[in-house]
Scaffold this motif. Structure first.
Motif, mmCIF file in Angstrom:
data_model
loop_
_atom_site.group_PDB
_atom_site.id
_atom_site.type_symbol
_atom_site.label_atom_id
_atom_site.label_comp_id
_atom_site.label_asym_id
_atom_site.label_seq_id
_atom_site.Cartn_x
_atom_site.Cartn_y
_atom_site.Cartn_z
ATOM 1 N N ALA A 18 -37.613 -10.019 35.208
ATOM 2 C CA ALA A 18 -37.718 -8.971 36.227
ATOM 3 C C ALA A 18 -38.176 -9.587 37.552
ATOM 4 C CB ALA A 18 -38.692 -7.881 35.781
ATOM 5 N N LEU A 19 -39.188 -10.417 37.492
ATOM 6 C CA LEU A 19 -39.672 -11.077 38.710
ATOM 7 C C LEU A 19 -38.647 -12.062 39.258
ATOM 8 C CD1 LEU A 19 -43.393 -11.665 37.673
ATOM 9 C CD2 LEU A 19 -42.512 -10.028 39.355
ATOM 10 N N THR A 20 -37.921 -12.742 38.368
ATOM 11 C CA THR A 20 -36.884 -13.678 38.799
ATOM 12 C C THR A 20 -35.791 -12.945 39.550
ATOM 13 O OG1 THR A 20 -37.314 -15.175 36.955
ATOM 14 C CG2 THR A 20 -35.164 -15.353 37.995
ATOM 15 N N ASP A 21 -35.344 -11.828 39.012
ATOM 16 C CA ASP A 21 -34.285 -11.085 39.693
ATOM 17 C C ASP A 21 -34.779 -10.501 41.002
ATOM 18 O OD1 ASP A 21 -31.502 -9.240 38.937
ATOM 19 O OD2 ASP A 21 -31.845 -11.222 38.093
ATOM 20 N N ALA A 22 -36.012 -10.030 41.027
ATOM 21 C CA ALA A 22 -36.575 -9.534 42.280
ATOM 22 C C ALA A 22 -36.626 -10.656 43.316
ATOM 23 C CB ALA A 22 -37.969 -8.963 42.041
ATOM 24 N N ALA A 23 -37.031 -11.839 42.898
ATOM 25 C CA ALA A 23 -37.072 -12.983 43.812
ATOM 26 C C ALA A 23 -35.669 -13.326 44.301
ATOM 27 C CB ALA A 23 -37.711 -14.196 43.124
ATOM 28 N N ALA A 68 -32.150 -9.736 29.759
ATOM 29 C CA ALA A 68 -31.199 -8.836 30.420
ATOM 30 C C ALA A 68 -31.898 -7.570 30.914
ATOM 31 C CB ALA A 68 -30.069 -8.479 29.461
ATOM 32 N N ALA A 69 -32.779 -7.017 30.096
ATOM 33 C CA ALA A 69 -33.520 -5.818 30.503
ATOM 34 C C ALA A 69 -34.415 -6.120 31.706
ATOM 35 C CB ALA A 69 -34.359 -5.295 29.340
ATOM 36 N N GLY A 70 -35.081 -7.247 31.666
ATOM 37 C CA GLY A 70 -35.937 -7.638 32.787
ATOM 38 C C GLY A 70 -35.132 -7.859 34.053
ATOM 39 N N SER A 71 -33.966 -8.447 33.919
ATOM 40 C CA SER A 71 -33.097 -8.676 35.065
ATOM 41 C C SER A 71 -32.690 -7.353 35.708
ATOM 42 C CB SER A 71 -31.864 -9.458 34.608
ATOM 43 O OG SER A 71 -31.010 -9.691 35.688
ATOM 44 N N TRP A 72 -32.331 -6.397 34.897
ATOM 45 C CA TRP A 72 -31.946 -5.077 35.400
ATOM 46 C C TRP A 72 -33.115 -4.428 36.140
ATOM 47 C CZ3 TRP A 72 -33.093 0.004 35.505
ATOM 48 C CH2 TRP A 72 -32.089 0.882 35.862
ATOM 49 N N ILE A 73 -34.283 -4.470 35.514
ATOM 50 C CA ILE A 73 -35.478 -3.858 36.108
ATOM 51 C C ILE A 73 -35.820 -4.518 37.444
ATOM 52 C CG2 ILE A 73 -37.988 -3.589 35.844
ATOM 53 C CD1 ILE A 73 -37.398 -3.294 32.774
ATOM 54 N N GLY A 74 -35.776 -5.838 37.481
ATOM 55 C CA GLY A 74 -36.116 -6.569 38.708
ATOM 56 C C GLY A 74 -35.165 -6.275 39.849
ATOM 57 N N PHE A 76 -33.166 -3.583 40.190
ATOM 58 C CA PHE A 76 -33.306 -2.178 40.559
ATOM 59 C C PHE A 76 -34.555 -1.963 41.412
ATOM 60 C CE2 PHE A 76 -34.734 2.154 39.948
ATOM 61 C CZ PHE A 76 -33.581 2.885 40.183
ATOM 62 N N ALA A 77 -35.679 -2.507 40.974
ATOM 63 C CA ALA A 77 -36.943 -2.303 41.696
ATOM 64 C C ALA A 77 -36.923 -2.960 43.077
ATOM 65 C CB ALA A 77 -38.108 -2.843 40.872
ATOM 66 N N SER A 78 -36.397 -4.166 43.168
ATOM 67 C CA SER A 78 -36.427 -4.848 44.461
ATOM 68 C C SER A 78 -35.456 -4.228 45.456
ATOM 69 C CB SER A 78 -36.164 -6.346 44.294
ATOM 70 O OG SER A 78 -34.933 -6.563 43.650
ATOM 71 N N VAL A 79 -34.283 -3.784 45.009
ATOM 72 C CA VAL A 79 -33.356 -3.111 45.925
ATOM 73 C C VAL A 79 -33.935 -1.765 46.351
ATOM 74 C CG1 VAL A 79 -31.060 -2.085 46.156
ATOM 75 C CG2 VAL A 79 -31.315 -4.335 45.121
ATOM 76 N N THR A 80 -34.597 -1.066 45.440
ATOM 77 C CA THR A 80 -35.270 0.185 45.792
ATOM 78 C C THR A 80 -36.324 -0.075 46.855
ATOM 79 O OG1 THR A 80 -34.887 1.099 43.588
ATOM 80 C CG2 THR A 80 -36.655 2.109 44.893
ATOM 81 N N TRP A 81 -37.094 -1.141 46.689
ATOM 82 C CA TRP A 81 -38.132 -1.498 47.652
ATOM 83 C C TRP A 81 -37.519 -1.864 48.999
ATOM 84 C CZ3 TRP A 81 -39.645 -6.267 49.916
ATOM 85 C CH2 TRP A 81 -40.873 -6.227 50.564
ATOM 86 N N LEU A 82 -36.417 -2.604 49.009
ATOM 87 C CA LEU A 82 -35.761 -3.000 50.259
ATOM 88 C C LEU A 82 -35.141 -1.797 50.978
ATOM 89 C CD1 LEU A 82 -34.000 -6.332 49.267
ATOM 90 C CD2 LEU A 82 -35.884 -6.058 50.898
ATOM 91 N N ARG A 83 -34.673 -0.807 50.243
ATOM 92 C CA ARG A 83 -34.029 0.368 50.833
ATOM 93 C C ARG A 83 -35.013 1.244 51.601
ATOM 94 N NH1 ARG A 83 -30.588 3.715 46.785
ATOM 95 N NH2 ARG A 83 -30.410 4.966 48.666
ATOM 96 N N ARG A 84 -36.284 1.111 51.323
ATOM 97 C CA ARG A 84 -37.286 1.934 51.999
ATOM 98 C C ARG A 84 -37.211 1.730 53.500
ATOM 99 N NH1 ARG A 84 -42.839 0.526 49.338
ATOM 100 N NH2 ARG A 84 -42.470 -1.001 50.928
#
Length: 87
Positions: A18-23, A68-74, A76-84
């Motif tokens: 999740a953190l890797t995908d967010a990064a 895979a689940a962590g990748s999806w979460i990361g 989703f969360a980071s794009v949500t954060w960027l969209r703010r």
């Protein structure tokens, strides 16, 4: 077929991916914005985080599901954060 899932390892793989995908998302955003230092920092963080997950799930293939689940979460969360956007 004997499948033993270590809950702590599964949580670690999920969190790291999740953190890797967010990064990765933040790295891409920095590249698009042409922020060299930000892109370089996120790139380094991305590789450091991915090391744990890759080592873990290459030892036990079942952890790929948690990756895979962590990748999806990361992502989703980071794009949500960027969209703010700016307040």
């Amino acid at each position: 077929m004997d499948i033993e899932i270590d809950p702590l390892m599964a949580a670690g793989v999920l969190a790291c991916t999740a953190l890797t995908d967010a990064a990765y998302v933040l790295f891409t955003a920095a590249v698009v914005a042409r922020r060299r230092i930000g892109a370089a920092n996120w790139s380094g963080i991305w590789y450091l985080l991915s090391a744990f997950a890759v080592i873990s799930y290459t030892q036990h293939a079942i952890y790929v599901l948690f990756a895979a689940a962590g990748s999806w979460i990361g992502a989703f969360a980071s794009v949500t954060w960027l969209r703010r956007g700016p307040p």
